[in-house]
Design an enzyme around this catalytic site. Structure first.
Site, PDB file in Angstrom:
ATOM      1  N   SER A 101       0.541  -1.369  -0.095  1.00 47.23           N
ATOM      2  CA  SER A 101       0.323  -0.404  -0.428  1.00 47.23           C
ATOM      3  C   SER A 101       0.983   1.810   0.021  1.00 47.23           C
ATOM      4  CB  SER A 101      -0.613   0.268   1.377  1.00 47.23           C
ATOM      5  OG  SER A 101      -1.902   0.793   1.060  1.00 47.23           O
ATOM      6  N   ASP A 151     -10.102  -3.961  -5.654  1.00 48.97           N
ATOM      7  CA  ASP A 151      -9.566  -3.307  -4.292  1.00 48.97           C
ATOM      8  C   ASP A 151     -10.359  -1.507  -4.421  1.00 48.97           C
ATOM      9  OD1 ASP A 151      -7.235  -1.310  -2.595  1.00 48.97           O
ATOM     10  OD2 ASP A 151      -6.106  -2.422  -3.575  1.00 48.97           O
ATOM     11  N   HIS A 182      -8.468  -4.596  -0.287  1.00 44.17           N
ATOM     12  CA  HIS A 182      -6.590  -4.319  -0.498  1.00 44.17           C
ATOM     13  C   HIS A 182      -5.734  -4.964   0.304  1.00 44.17           C
ATOM     14  CE1 HIS A 182      -4.470  -0.411  -0.727  1.00 44.17           C
ATOM     15  NE2 HIS A 182      -4.508  -0.505   0.831  1.00 44.17           N
TER      16      HIS A 182
HETATM   17  C1  MLT Z   1      -1.454   5.858  -0.332  1.00 43.47           C
HETATM   18  O1  MLT Z   1      -1.963   7.088   0.365  1.00 43.47           O
HETATM   19  O2  MLT Z   1      -0.378   5.548  -0.118  1.00 43.47           O
HETATM   20  C2  MLT Z   1      -2.455   5.317  -0.762  1.00 43.47           C
HETATM   21  O3  MLT Z   1      -3.858   5.205  -0.613  1.00 43.47           O
HETATM   22  C3  MLT Z   1      -2.693   3.988  -0.539  1.00 43.47           C
HETATM   23  C4  MLT Z   1      -2.343   4.317   1.513  1.00 43.47           C
HETATM   24  O4  MLT Z   1      -4.117   4.435   1.885  1.00 43.47           O
HETATM   25  O5  MLT Z   1      -2.154   4.025   1.821  1.00 43.47           O
END
Ligand code: MLT
Length: 200
Positions: A101, A151, A182
């Protein structure tokens, strides 16, 4: 940067572990050990705090990144890896990122900004970190993308676009699809490990 380092066996890669939003440097240790128990481990904690949750760069809203901060934090992380390689004596040219992520997004950003930051990367549920940017040559870089068909945070097009952009720069990219939103599932980790052992 706050981190954990574990020395690997001779000539094995060093896995750069990069957690998701709200995680710490402890989160991906079991995954790193599962993927390659003989690899070195450099597991880093993101220095940005969003309501107390560690991240690797700031965002303005979910999926909307603060690009100035992203560029600066990407540089900081690259500098940190350079320094860690000197301090711990691992091969700077044999670093493979494993990110989930937000951690996958900063790993992708390393490749978008620096030709030799990573030898390869396992990106679990990444997005395109920045659009409309020329990428450096990524010849010889191998990337595994684990993505979800459903996702809600990283839509399918993000994974597809990321694959296209990395391939356009010369990287070899494999995408593995799951349908558990996710989540980072055991089957996705197993697919990443199989991909890794085929390469390294
Ligand atoms: C981010 O902010 O890098 C993406 O939205 C994934 C997350 O939730 O970390």
């Amino acid at each position: 940067m706050k981190h954990i380092y574990k020395e690997g066996k001779a000539n094995r890669p060093t896995l750069l572990l990069l957690h998701g939003t709200g995680g710490t440097e402890n989160d991906l240790l079991p995954i790193g050990n599962f993927i390659d128990p003989d690899a070195g481990i450099l597991s880093v904690r993101g220095e940005v705090l969003e309501n107390g949750m560690p991240r690797f760069f700031r965002r303005l809203a979910e999926g909307v990144f603060d690009l100035e901060d992203l560029v600066k934090r990407t540089e900081d992380l690259n500098t940190f890896i350079n320094k860690a390689a000197e301090d711990y004596g691992f091969d700077r040219n044999n670093v493979i990122a494993v990110g989930y992520s937000n951690g996958a997004n900063i790993a992708a950003s390393l490749m978008f900004h620096y030709a030799d930051a990573l030898k390869g990367a396992i990106l679990h549920h990444p997005m395109v970190p920045v659009r409309d940017k020329g990428l450096p040559s990524l010849d010889g870089t191998s990337v595994f993308i684990g993505a979800g068909t459903n996702d809600p945070i990283c839509p399918m097009d993000e994974a597809k676009d990321l694959k296209g952009l990395l391939e356009g720069a010369g990287a070899e990219v494999h995408v593995h699809w799951e349908n558990f939103g996710h989540s980072l599932t055991q089957s996705e980790i197993q697919a990443a490990a199989a991909w890794y052992h085929n390469k390294y």
